[in-house]
Motif scaffolding. Structure first.
Motif, mmCIF file in Angstrom:
data_model
loop_
_atom_site.group_PDB
_atom_site.id
_atom_site.type_symbol
_atom_site.label_atom_id
_atom_site.label_comp_id
_atom_site.label_asym_id
_atom_site.label_seq_id
_atom_site.Cartn_x
_atom_site.Cartn_y
_atom_site.Cartn_z
ATOM 1 N N ILE A 1 0.795 -1.262 -0.051
ATOM 2 C CA ILE A 1 -0.172 -0.230 0.139
ATOM 3 C C ILE A 1 0.780 1.383 -0.060
ATOM 4 O O ILE A 1 1.548 1.342 0.798
ATOM 5 C CB ILE A 1 -0.834 0.119 1.164
ATOM 6 C CG1 ILE A 1 -1.788 -1.143 1.232
ATOM 7 C CG2 ILE A 1 -1.810 1.139 0.947
ATOM 8 C CD1 ILE A 1 -2.616 -1.589 2.461
ATOM 9 N N PRO A 2 0.897 1.916 -1.194
ATOM 10 C CA PRO A 2 1.466 3.432 -1.195
ATOM 11 C C PRO A 2 1.051 4.285 -0.114
ATOM 12 O O PRO A 2 -0.395 4.775 0.008
ATOM 13 C CB PRO A 2 1.469 3.853 -2.522
ATOM 14 C CG PRO A 2 0.856 2.551 -3.073
ATOM 15 C CD PRO A 2 -0.076 1.849 -2.334
ATOM 16 N N PHE A 3 1.825 5.262 0.649
ATOM 17 C CA PHE A 3 1.287 6.185 1.339
ATOM 18 C C PHE A 3 1.999 7.598 1.074
ATOM 19 O O PHE A 3 3.357 7.569 0.680
ATOM 20 C CB PHE A 3 1.451 6.044 3.049
ATOM 21 C CG PHE A 3 0.792 4.830 3.494
ATOM 22 C CD1 PHE A 3 -0.371 4.892 4.136
ATOM 23 C CD2 PHE A 3 1.418 3.725 3.137
ATOM 24 C CE1 PHE A 3 -1.085 3.880 4.652
ATOM 25 C CE2 PHE A 3 0.623 2.444 3.900
ATOM 26 C CZ PHE A 3 -0.243 2.830 4.548
ATOM 27 N N VAL A 4 1.352 8.542 1.129
ATOM 28 C CA VAL A 4 1.901 10.054 0.827
ATOM 29 C C VAL A 4 2.575 10.414 2.105
ATOM 30 O O VAL A 4 1.950 10.530 3.117
ATOM 31 C CB VAL A 4 0.816 11.020 0.180
ATOM 32 C CG1 VAL A 4 1.427 12.314 -0.164
ATOM 33 C CG2 VAL A 4 0.143 10.385 -1.018
ATOM 34 N N VAL A 5 3.812 11.081 1.930
ATOM 35 C CA VAL A 5 4.572 11.753 2.953
ATOM 36 C C VAL A 5 4.028 13.115 3.177
ATOM 37 O O VAL A 5 4.294 13.801 2.284
ATOM 38 C CB VAL A 5 5.823 11.515 2.785
ATOM 39 C CG1 VAL A 5 6.624 12.247 3.901
ATOM 40 C CG2 VAL A 5 6.529 10.053 2.560
ATOM 41 N N GLY A 6 3.155 13.415 3.871
ATOM 42 C CA GLY A 6 2.636 14.786 4.288
ATOM 43 C C GLY A 6 3.582 15.596 5.007
ATOM 44 O O GLY A 6 4.759 15.198 5.251
ATOM 45 N N ASP A 7 3.035 16.672 5.660
ATOM 46 C CA ASP A 7 4.083 17.714 6.522
ATOM 47 C C ASP A 7 4.384 16.960 7.726
ATOM 48 O O ASP A 7 5.512 17.104 8.405
ATOM 49 C CB ASP A 7 3.405 18.920 6.492
ATOM 50 C CG ASP A 7 3.170 19.479 5.250
ATOM 51 O OD1 ASP A 7 3.885 19.322 4.365
ATOM 52 O OD2 ASP A 7 2.282 20.542 5.089
ATOM 53 N N THR A 8 3.177 16.241 8.142
ATOM 54 C CA THR A 8 3.537 15.695 9.572
ATOM 55 C C THR A 8 2.968 14.391 9.681
ATOM 56 O O THR A 8 2.993 13.582 10.796
ATOM 57 C CB THR A 8 2.940 16.780 10.731
ATOM 58 O OG1 THR A 8 1.383 16.669 10.299
ATOM 59 C CG2 THR A 8 3.811 17.975 10.867
ATOM 60 N N SER A 9 2.514 13.719 8.576
ATOM 61 C CA SER A 9 1.724 12.567 8.723
ATOM 62 C C SER A 9 1.839 11.676 7.411
ATOM 63 O O SER A 9 1.935 12.355 6.503
ATOM 64 C CB SER A 9 0.519 12.432 9.510
ATOM 65 O OG SER A 9 -0.403 13.135 8.504
ATOM 66 N N LEU A 10 1.527 10.335 7.509
ATOM 67 C CA LEU A 10 1.307 9.710 6.069
ATOM 68 C C LEU A 10 -0.077 9.498 6.023
ATOM 69 O O LEU A 10 -0.947 9.242 6.698
ATOM 70 C CB LEU A 10 1.846 8.233 6.573
ATOM 71 C CG LEU A 10 3.470 8.210 6.695
ATOM 72 C CD1 LEU A 10 3.675 6.819 6.764
ATOM 73 C CD2 LEU A 10 4.285 8.899 5.473
ATOM 74 N N GLU A 11 -0.529 9.651 4.702
ATOM 75 C CA GLU A 11 -1.913 9.391 4.320
ATOM 76 C C GLU A 11 -1.936 8.472 3.061
ATOM 77 O O GLU A 11 -0.962 8.631 2.292
ATOM 78 C CB GLU A 11 -2.693 10.650 3.694
ATOM 79 C CG GLU A 11 -2.575 11.744 4.820
ATOM 80 C CD GLU A 11 -3.588 11.564 5.903
ATOM 81 O OE1 GLU A 11 -4.363 10.587 5.805
ATOM 82 O OE2 GLU A 11 -3.377 12.170 7.063
ATOM 83 N N LYS A 12 -2.838 7.686 2.988
ATOM 84 C CA LYS A 12 -3.126 6.486 2.013
ATOM 85 C C LYS A 12 -3.055 7.207 0.608
ATOM 86 O O LYS A 12 -3.789 8.274 0.492
ATOM 87 C CB LYS A 12 -4.117 5.549 2.345
ATOM 88 C CG LYS A 12 -4.139 4.382 1.300
ATOM 89 C CD LYS A 12 -5.052 3.320 1.504
ATOM 90 C CE LYS A 12 -6.530 3.749 1.538
ATOM 91 N NZ LYS A 12 -7.213 2.717 1.886
#
Length: 912
Positions: free
Chosen positions: A175-186
């Motif tokens: 499952i890929p996750f996007v690296v956000g500013d402070t968290s990971l989102e699917k």
């Protein structure tokens, strides 16, 4: 009078013009545009320590490429930490605790997003395991995303950068996750794509979308056309997508199969009829062809041998398949066997790539192949090198046999007349310096800048940088623009004044002017030419009969009398080398660790097996032969007037390593024994115990009990330090202890646990000086240890040197050169700025018959007199194996130059 004066001036200038301008041995040369623009300065503290095994290469082997970071960072595995060359050109520990932890656990630097200033690391183990670390510009303000909202044991791969979407992905359990500013989102596209177990995502503009790899399902393309299934790829890893010239809507990529340890090329191409992406194999199973991708032409070319007919051909990939490249006819078998240096050397500034095969070397311009017009003598050189010089826009051809040549665009080769030792041509090193817009050349002579006219300008301070002193080009400093060189003595920077100003070079010149340069007289010794003694000298010793010297060389042992005349030679076809070792109880020499050379100057073998590292035991007049690891003794030879008598060490030669690993702790001369530490088998215990033994003159081993040592196992692993006059041995075992005269075990007071002893010096009375990793200590007559007063460095002391007058003692090490007053027991630098003058001191050799000492520092070779006057040798950098003979008051050294004898007598005070 005035008229005569005018005529006299005219005549004077006319004579000057004739002498300097007419070619009568003196010539006027145009000043180089690079003259005094560059200089070499040492990196402060940039010399290897005992932790680095005294090898500079261990310090710089792993350079961290972190974009836009203002210092040069290095992961030093032996130090288990990251170090940097900062803006002050100092080698210091990198003050970044989090990045230190990341590097220890991952051995990978953070990767920077192509469209911004963030850098991302994935840590899979350690204190911050299974975490994503986000660094802002210059590694500031790190953010740790630590299993936020995810399973605790989740593992991540990546990061994968998608510039077209400005997204950074990490993948876990498909499952890929996007690296956000402070968290990971699917990843928002994950549910849309409905592709199970995604393992890679690539942004590929040439195909107009994203290439997605699925474990067990193959490749997919997601674009404006929607989702397309591309097929199954057997390779475990894919990547390295390449554009191809002449192709539309197509890319090539290279995959690797770990199981078969091979690489393959495949093609992704949109079919013009079906408008679908088709995956096709470029390489085939059992393919004996060699494939290369040429970036400058965006082509895949292959070498296609036909071994049965001794023919070969080069082909390039086109939209219609592979086609033969014109210009190179089928050739028969080569006239002589040549090594095949596969691969292309790129010279895009001349629109060509250069390659070699069995019949010569060739030029490819993207369309056809042209054979280089080189003489046969040049082509026959097995060590021929083609070297593109991008800043000067030239291509050089380097031959160890015939010298240096320039390769032109039409394939013609012309010789370059440089004043280099031809035998050292293969040893030349070429460094591209794009920030400064020049190319650098390292030769045995030193460091030079190459200009567009192939003229050389010496770099100030580069005369000491000659090969092989320089081991490698480490890289460029990201802010200062310096070229960083790793040498046998330490790290140095080549500075460009036009980039960083003149301060560093001016400071170096100011320090240099504090001492004068002197030359030694190097007098060649006849009969030591390569044709006679071989290509190297390994050692120089006093002859056993006391008459002259003997050389250990490639071809044998050679004796020269006191007038430097060759008087004898010995060799043995069974011996591979002729290294020489002295033994303190006689004038005999051990040769190649398997024979000895006596006063009759005859080689007498005493050991017929492989050569092993010898451990010389003066009190026993014996030599113990150990294996390369020092863990097993193979034979003990006791030397007598009749030769070497072999005895078998008892209890030392049964059971195989590592169970019977044996450490030699120290000689115990007052017992005429050797103290060893040996692992012994205990059937009733689950672990093996280590036991101290004494080995006597007959090789018999006797276990002993050290009074006061209460542990069941003798946990001593480092070698002990014998202080013979005080009849004691200093050893480390979770603290410093000593073995006393009556073989008792006593704690040593005053020597810190974090200090290691590197060398000792016994002045003959009073205490004994200890050179340690943290300065100089004194072992007092009461066996207590104290630290010397004064400016005692907190760094390594590697060598001592005293003199016969009993005056000051010299101590050298990491922080320079110091003197010790034996009366006040204080230590001070010999002169101000001594570290900047000599650098890290590795050796001090006392030349008592001239009242001077030779000092080997990382900044050069120096001589110091009894009044602490220091001079630098200006012509000493090529001298190896310098050996001092006080009895005959002579000094010898080896100089490896093809046109000179190898052995030279060295005389001091030959002028400045």
């Amino acid at each position: 009078m005035k008229r005569n004066s005018i005529h006299q001036r005219f005549l004077f200038f006319f004579i000057v013009f004739i002498l300097f301008g007419s070619g009568l041995g003196i010539s006027l040369t145009k000043a180089s545009p690079f003259e005094n623009r560059f200089c070499v300065v040492p990196i402060k503290n940039g010399t290897p320590t005992i932790t680095d095994d005294y090898r500079t290469s261990t310090m710089t082997s792993t350079k961290l490429d972190i974009e836009h970071h203002p210092t040069a960072l290095f992961s030093v595995i032996r130090r288990d930490s990251i170090w940097e060359i900062n803006k002050s050109r100092e080698w210091v520990l990198f003050d970044h605790e989090l990045l230190q932890e990341i590097e220890r656990e991952t051995r990978r630097e953070p990767l920077r997003e192509p469209w911004g200033d963030r850098s991302i690391s994935i840590v899979r183990q350690g204190l911050i395991s299974n975490s994503i670390i986000i660094f802002q510009q210059n590694l500031n303000n790190p953010i740790i995303i630590n299993k936020t909202g995810l399973d605790r044991d989740r593992q991540f791969s990546g990061p994968f950068f998608l510039p077209s979407r400005k997204e950074s992905l990490v993948i876990s359990d498909g499952i890929p996750f996007v690296v956000g500013d402070t968290s990971l989102e699917k990843w928002p596209l994950y549910d849309v794509l409905a592709i199970p177990r995604i393992d890679h995502v690539y942004d590929e503009p040439a195909l107009g979308g994203l290439v997605i790899s699925s474990e067990g399902r193959g490749l997919f393309l997601y674009s404006q056309k929607g989702m397309e299934e591309l097929g199954y790829i057997q390779d475990e890893r894919i990547g390295d997508f390449k554009k191809l010239s002449g192709f539309q809507n197509a890319v090539a990529f290279k995959g690797s199969n770990n199981f078969y340890a091979k690489h393959s090329w495949s093609l992704l191409k949109r079919d013009n009829v079906t408008d679908r992406i088709v995956v096709s194999d470029i390489t085939q199973d059992n393919d004996n062809k060699m494939y290369f991708y040429l970036d400058q032409f965006q082509q895949i070319v292959r070498y296609n041998p036909d071994l049965k007919e001794y023919k070969y051909k080069w082909q390039r990939l086109t939209p219609d398949g592979f086609e033969n490249i014109s210009g190179l006819k089928f050739l028969g078998p080569p006239a002589q066997e040549r090594p095949l240096n596969r691969g292309f050397k790129s010279a895009p500034y001349m629109n060509m790539a250069i390659f070699e095969d069995e019949n010569g070397f060739f030029i490819y311009d993207g369309e056809q192949i042209t054979e280089a017009k080189a003489p046969e003598e040049l082509l026959s050189d097995r060590y021929l090198r083609v070297v593109p010089m991008p800043e000067t826009e030239k291509v050089l051809v380097v031959s160890a046999k015939t010298g240096l040549f320039q390769l032109a665009r039409d394939g013609s080769v012309s010789e370059i007349d440089w004043d280099f030792d031809i035998d050292g041509a293969y040893d030349l090193k070429f460094i591209n310096w794009p920030v400064a817009g020049v190319d650098l050349i390292l030769s045995k002579e030193g460091l030079y800048v190459l200009d567009q006219n192939l003229e050389l300008s010496p770099v100030v301070g580069g005369n000491y940088m000659g090969r092989p002193n320089v081991q490698s080009f480490v890289g460029s400093h990201p802010v200062l623009g310096d070229v960083i060189l790793s040498t046998s003595k330490g790290l140095f920077a080549v500075v460009d004044k036009e980039i960083d100003g003149t301060a560093a070079c001016d400071r170096r010149e100011k320090i240099r002017k504090k001492i004068k340069d002197v030359k030694v007289c190097l007098l060649p010794v006849k009969g030591t030419d390569r044709e006679v003694i071989g290509s190297y000298i390994s050692s120089i010793k006093t002859a056993p009969d006391g008459k002259g010297i003997v050389l250990g060389t490639e071809k044998g042992v050679f004796q020269f009398d006191e007038d430097n005349s060759l008087v004898g030679q010995q060799s043995n076809p069974e011996m591979l080398s002729y290294s020489l070792r002295s033994v303190p109880w006689s004038s005999d020499l051990i040769v190649d660790d398997k024979a000895f050379l006596g006063r009759d100057m005859e080689l007498k073998p005493f050991h017929d097996g492989p050569a092993y590292y010898p451990y010389i035991i003066p009190s026993m007049k014996s030599v113990l032969l150990k294996d390369n690891y020092g863990s097993k003794a193979h034979a003990l030879y006791k030397f007598t007037e009749l030769g070497a008598e072999k005895t078998k060490p008892g209890l030392l030669d049964f059971f195989s390593w590592p169970l019977e690993r044996t450490n030699i702790i120290a000689r115990i001369p007052w017992k005429k024994s050797l103290l060893v530490n040996k692992t012994t088998r205990h059937n009733t215990l689950s672990a093996n115990l280590r036991t101290p033994f004494l080995m006597n003159e007959s090789g018999e081993m006797t276990p002993i009990k050290l009074n006061g040592y209460n542990s069941r196992s003798f946990e001593v692993y480092r070698k002990g330090w014998l202080i013979e006059r005080m009849k004691t041995v200093l050893v480390f075992s979770d603290g410093w202890f000593r073995i006393t005269e009556d073989l008792s075990w006593e704690a040593v007071e005053g020597l810190p646990d974090d200090v290691r002893i590197l060398t000792t010096y016994d002045p003959g009375k009073g205490g004994v000086f200890l050179g340690t990793t943290k300065g100089v200590y004194l072992l007092n007559p009461d066996y207590r240890v104290s630290r010397l007063k004064g400016q005692n460095p907190e760094t390594e002391i590697k060598d001592f040197s005293g003199n016969e007058r009993g005056g000051e003692i010299l101590a050298g090490g990491f922080s320079g050169l110091f003197y010790i007053d034996p009366t006040t027991l204080s230590i001070e630098p010999v002169v101000e700025d001594i570290y900047e003058i000599v650098g890290d001191v590795s050796q001090i050799q006392n030349v008592s018959f001239v009242g001077k000492a030779f000092v080997t520092g990382s900044n050069g070779d120096f001589v110091i007199d009894r009044n602490f006057g220091i001079s630098r040798f200006s012509n000493f950098k090529d001298v190896k194996h310098m050996t001092i003979f006080p009895k005959t008051q002579k000094i010898y050294g080896a100089i490896n130059r093809s046109h000179l004898p190898l052995l030279h007598e060295i005389q001091l005070d030959c002028g400045s």
